[in-house]
Design a protein around this motif. Structure first.
Motif, PDB file in Angstrom:
ATOM      1  N   VAL A 183       3.572   1.631  -1.667  1.00 48.52           N
ATOM      2  CA  VAL A 183       3.888   1.872  -3.084  1.00 48.52           C
ATOM      3  C   VAL A 183       2.710   2.586  -3.743  1.00 48.52           C
ATOM      4  N   ASP A 184       1.503   2.118  -3.455  1.00 51.79           N
ATOM      5  CA  ASP A 184       0.307   2.770  -4.005  1.00 51.79           C
ATOM      6  C   ASP A 184       0.222   4.226  -3.556  1.00 51.79           C
TER       7      ASP A 184
ATOM      8  N   ALA B 161      11.318   7.846  -1.861  1.00 49.81           N
ATOM      9  CA  ALA B 161      10.218   7.048  -1.303  1.00 49.81           C
ATOM     10  C   ALA B 161      10.681   6.294  -0.060  1.00 49.81           C
TER      11      ALA B 161
ATOM     12  N   VAL C  56       8.618  10.772  -7.690  1.00 50.92           N
ATOM     13  CA  VAL C  56       9.280  10.397  -6.445  1.00 50.92           C
ATOM     14  C   VAL C  56      10.253   9.260  -6.742  1.00 50.92           C
TER      15      VAL C  56
ATOM     16  N   GLU D 182       2.349  11.091  -6.380  1.00 49.27           N
ATOM     17  CA  GLU D 182       2.881  11.552  -7.666  1.00 49.27           C
ATOM     18  C   GLU D 182       1.757  12.139  -8.513  1.00 49.27           C
ATOM     19  N   ASP D 183       0.630  11.452  -8.559  1.00 49.14           N
ATOM     20  CA  ASP D 183      -0.490  11.923  -9.388  1.00 49.14           C
ATOM     21  C   ASP D 183      -1.099  13.203  -8.826  1.00 49.14           C
TER      22      ASP D 183
ATOM     23  N   ARG E 280       0.830  -1.205   0.000  1.00 45.20           N
ATOM     24  CA  ARG E 280       0.000   0.000   0.000  1.00 45.20           C
ATOM     25  C   ARG E 280       0.863   1.254   0.000  1.00 45.20           C
TER      26      ARG E 280
ATOM     27  N   VAL F  14       2.642   6.238  -2.753  1.00 40.76           N
ATOM     28  CA  VAL F  14       3.638   7.029  -3.497  1.00 40.76           C
ATOM     29  C   VAL F  14       3.111   7.355  -4.893  1.00 40.76           C
ATOM     30  N   LEU F  15       2.485   6.378  -5.521  1.00 36.49           N
ATOM     31  CA  LEU F  15       1.917   6.625  -6.861  1.00 36.49           C
ATOM     32  C   LEU F  15       0.816   7.681  -6.796  1.00 36.49           C
ATOM     33  N   GLU F  16      -0.033   7.606  -5.775  1.00 41.62           N
ATOM     34  CA  GLU F  16      -1.112   8.582  -5.626  1.00 41.62           C
ATOM     35  C   GLU F  16      -0.551   9.979  -5.367  1.00 41.62           C
TER      36      GLU F  16
END
Lengths: 193, 84
Positions: free
Chosen positions: B46-47, B65, B60, B53-54, B44, B49-51
């Motif tokens: 990782v998720d 991270a 990142v 970024e968006d 989660r 970090v992706l969120e």
């Protein structure tokens, strides 16, 4: 003198973040090396394989943290050499270039990955329940045994890996604990005292 | 540059779907550990970090991270890296 060390990780396939599915491709690019993305592309079950790879990397990270300073945890820097299907051994190369042995077991909706160095193969178990520590102590069956974690400055929670002590003395095993969703798991290898 | 409180508010909203215990967010602070206090697992994270970024239009790196342990670390990273 050969010293073993082990890391393990359990993944509850029914507790996977749905966001991981939505942002799947970016998740894969973040977590997987190019060679691993190729394994996923060739797989009949890439969704399960992704979590198998993830568990293998988590296990490898825990192992790597015992072999030296805690490395930067970039999943794609822990590279699995082949699709770690249930019961089939694989290798995982750590960022330090150490090559660890690995194995993955699939128990229903639980994926259990173990990575280790040293002789032999780790004992490993998955239970339904939250307490890997208790399961480990039941397995060891030792009186006055406990699992401790010493302070460690470079660890994410300030604590080092778990160790077993019996009557306040180190017990000659290296252990790893994991918990995810409904499952807990442990692995252990003997070490020479 | 967005103010720290505003960024923190957005970070908390990003974290919300990934935190199983909603009560844990009610007392969130800059010192709240994402893994330890909010019990977010590494997948989660990782998720998240992706969120991030968006939501903030930033990239990142793995090293960045890896340094995000607390809510405050995420806010600091965003404010150093992000756009107004």
């Amino acid at each position: 003198m050969s010293q073993g060390a082990v890391g393990n990780d359990v993944v509850d396939l029914d507790d996977v973040s749905p966001a991981s599915e939505r942002t799947r491709q970016r998740f894969i690019e973040r977590v997987c090396a190019p060679s691993e993305r190729e394994l996923l592309a060739q797989s009949d079950d890439p969704r399960t394989l992704l979590w198998v790879l993830f568990a293998a990397k988590e296990a490898a990270f825990k192992l790597a943290s015992k072999l030296g300073p805690v490395p930067v945890f970039a999943h794609r820097n822990f590279i699995v050499d082949r699709a770690p299907l249930a019961g089939a051994p694989f290798s995982v190369t750590l960022p330090s270039a150490v090559r660890a042995r690995g194995t993955v077991d699939v128990h229903g909706r639980a994926i259990h990955a173990v990575a280790w160095v040293g002789e032999g193969e780790p004992h490993r178990e998955v239970i339904v329940g939250p307490d890997a520590r208790a399961a480990l102590l039941v397995h060891l069956g030792l009186e006055e045994a406990r699992v401790v974690r010493a302070p460690r400055a470079d660890a994410y929670d300030g604590l080092g890996p778990p160790r077993v002590e019996v009557r306040a003395q180190p017990h000659p095993v290296d252990v790893s604990l994991s918990q995810d969703g409904r499952f807990a798991a442990f692995a252990l290898v003997p070490v020479r005292a | 540059m967005e103010q720290q409180a505003e960024v923190m508010g957005k970070v908390v909203e990003i974290l919300r779907p990934f935190v199983k215990n909603a009560d844990a967010l009610s007392s969130v602070s800059m010192e709240t550990s994402i893994l330890k206090d909010l019990k977010v697992n590494s997948a989660r994270l990782v998720d998240i970090v992706l969120e991030i970024e968006d939501a903030f239009g930033i990239a990142v790196s793995d090293e960045q991270a890896d340094q995000v342990k607390t809510v405050g670390d995420a806010v600091t990273l965003i404010m150093k890296t992000g756009k107004a």
